[in-house]
Design a protein around this motif. Sequence first.
Motif, PDB file in Angstrom:
ATOM      1  N   THR A 241      18.201  28.898  74.457  1.00 16.54           N
ATOM      2  CA  THR A 241      17.136  29.108  75.018  1.00 16.54           C
ATOM      3  C   THR A 241      16.452  28.226  74.566  1.00 16.54           C
ATOM      4  OG1 THR A 241      17.890  31.564  74.377  1.00 16.54           O
ATOM      5  CG2 THR A 241      15.387  30.581  74.050  1.00 16.54           C
ATOM      6  N   GLU A 244      15.663  25.504  76.789  1.00 15.31           N
ATOM      7  CA  GLU A 244      14.867  25.854  78.068  1.00 15.31           C
ATOM      8  C   GLU A 244      13.048  25.303  77.032  1.00 15.31           C
ATOM      9  OE1 GLU A 244      17.672  28.524  80.298  1.00 15.31           O
ATOM     10  OE2 GLU A 244      16.115  29.948  78.767  1.00 15.31           O
ATOM     11  N   ALA A 292       9.465  30.901  79.319  1.00 14.78           N
ATOM     12  CA  ALA A 292      10.577  29.715  79.200  1.00 14.78           C
ATOM     13  C   ALA A 292      12.175  29.856  80.115  1.00 14.78           C
ATOM     14  CB  ALA A 292      10.899  29.295  78.228  1.00 14.78           C
ATOM     15  N   HIS A 293      12.415  30.907  79.580  1.00 13.10           N
ATOM     16  CA  HIS A 293      13.479  31.527  80.754  1.00 13.10           C
ATOM     17  C   HIS A 293      13.392  31.099  82.195  1.00 13.10           C
ATOM     18  CE1 HIS A 293      17.367  32.418  81.536  1.00 13.10           C
ATOM     19  NE2 HIS A 293      17.092  33.858  82.074  1.00 13.10           N
ATOM     20  N   ALA A 296      13.011  28.280  83.872  1.00 10.93           N
ATOM     21  CA  ALA A 296      14.314  27.708  84.022  1.00 10.93           C
ATOM     22  C   ALA A 296      16.024  28.112  84.604  1.00 10.93           C
ATOM     23  CB  ALA A 296      15.311  27.392  81.943  1.00 10.93           C
ATOM     24  N   GLU A 300      16.913  26.076  87.846  1.00  7.98           N
ATOM     25  CA  GLU A 300      18.531  25.742  88.764  1.00  7.98           C
ATOM     26  C   GLU A 300      18.186  26.840  89.686  1.00  7.98           C
ATOM     27  OE1 GLU A 300      21.016  25.444  87.045  1.00  7.98           O
ATOM     28  OE2 GLU A 300      20.685  24.818  84.655  1.00  7.98           O
ATOM     29  N   GLY A 306      18.220  23.559  84.015  1.00 12.17           N
ATOM     30  CA  GLY A 306      17.287  24.080  82.797  1.00 12.17           C
ATOM     31  C   GLY A 306      16.819  23.885  81.937  1.00 12.17           C
ATOM     32  N   THR A 307      17.377  23.287  81.379  1.00  8.83           N
ATOM     33  CA  THR A 307      17.114  22.707  80.005  1.00  8.83           C
ATOM     34  C   THR A 307      16.889  20.718  80.325  1.00  8.83           C
ATOM     35  OG1 THR A 307      19.529  21.868  79.600  1.00  8.83           O
ATOM     36  CG2 THR A 307      18.909  23.547  79.141  1.00  8.83           C
ATOM     37  N   HIS A 312      11.285  19.709  83.966  1.00 15.53           N
ATOM     38  CA  HIS A 312      10.237  20.673  85.084  1.00 15.53           C
ATOM     39  C   HIS A 312       8.873  20.329  84.881  1.00 15.53           C
ATOM     40  CE1 HIS A 312      12.453  24.978  82.589  1.00 15.53           C
ATOM     41  NE2 HIS A 312      13.154  23.531  82.376  1.00 15.53           N
TER      42      HIS A 312
END
Length: 460
Positions: A241, A244, A292-293, A296, A300, A306-307, A312
Amino acid sequence: MASLGVGVYAARMLFRRVVYWVSGRCLRWFYREHRVVGYGAVPLSGPVLLAGNHPNDLPDVIAGLYLSPRHPRYIATVSVTSNAMAKAMYEAMAVIPVARVRDARKMKAEGVDLAAVNQAATDAVLAALAAGEVVEVFPEGGVHDVPQIGRLRTGVAKMVLDHLDAAAENDVTIVPFGHQYEAPRRWRSDLLTVLGTPWGVRAWLASQPADQRGPSALTERLGESIRAVTRNAESWEEGATRDEIVAAAAALRAPRDPLGAAPGLVPAASAMAADAHGDGPSPLAVHIRPAAHALAAAVERAGGIGTSAVDHARLLHALGVHPAGAPVPSIALGLAVPVAAIGWAVHAPVLPLVHALSARRAKARVDLVAGCFVPGLYLVLLWWLVVALLAAVGLAVAGWSPLWAVLLLVTLPRFGDFALGWRDRLGAWRFVKRIHEWSPPECERLRAAAAVIRGWAITL
């Protein structure tokens, strides 16, 4: 005798350059980018102790070679020198071997004196510091594949204090570093290494009470400085978390250099990821973490990580949030196809095989990338020789000189570099193209999520 010594030294320096070149290829071919933040932190002269975390085995060691223009002397476990090639490489790199307590039984059975090995290591470290060299070490004492920095051993601190107690003329400068992997065992992910603020041990000793100047206190201070440049979390879920949030905020704050912007966001993102105490998460965390999730998950879905702060930034470009992060134009990709095709035609049979064999042989997660490097490197070298041999036969049949195959052998690594770079750029182009195919309402929801992250990030 003098000429013989010069020859041995020259041979060692040449082999060291080969090791650096090979190590660079390993990093370049597994990770998309290795970025060093704070490269100038290491003093250009005087004894230096580079101390960092060790979450990913061999990649940590290789990445540590590129943190300073000065060549570091590593402290490594003696068990790694059982392989003939590894032993030759470690000798050329002037590695200082030490023995672990857990290897004592095996070493005793092999007739190795553990105490003698460690005493020799202590003497070598003291000699290196006295000579004003850079010594690189992982104070955790081994690979630590958990979200937090492990308990540090006091052996390194004892060596430093022994050096200063021996009336050393020079102080020892500590430079902490942290390897921050965005997806440590995922091919074509990014690696960020952060160097912290240097500090002198003598100045630290002068600031401490008389009863707080021993190895334990120095080890604790060392741990604090390493934690300041690494990513720590209470659990794997919290770490995911946090990363992300870091990736999204870094892409918004510095879309042209998101990887470089990531380190400064880690403390605030860690607090946000862990904000679930008392009566529940704060109202701010209720919005930040889901936003943020969502971003992410979108990364994906588009084929990214995602990280990854870089992915991003590309997502934000595709959504029209920021003009930076644009992929290479398709026409440029098309013009590069002939050279990339040669590179992939040569390497496509062997690189997936290396990864598959490493995944099959790995006994632990940290063995995956190390297995891709060694023995994967041997497999790649063998494959290059086979390709060169086949090319020589083909040239001879065609009436050409087989010696042209030597030129091919020398250029194969460059073709591999180009092919992987081209693949990364093609992946970025496809990544953005997929996002452009999403529905307008879905893109608007993601823009809203980005706006939530932006509102939080600009206040930091």
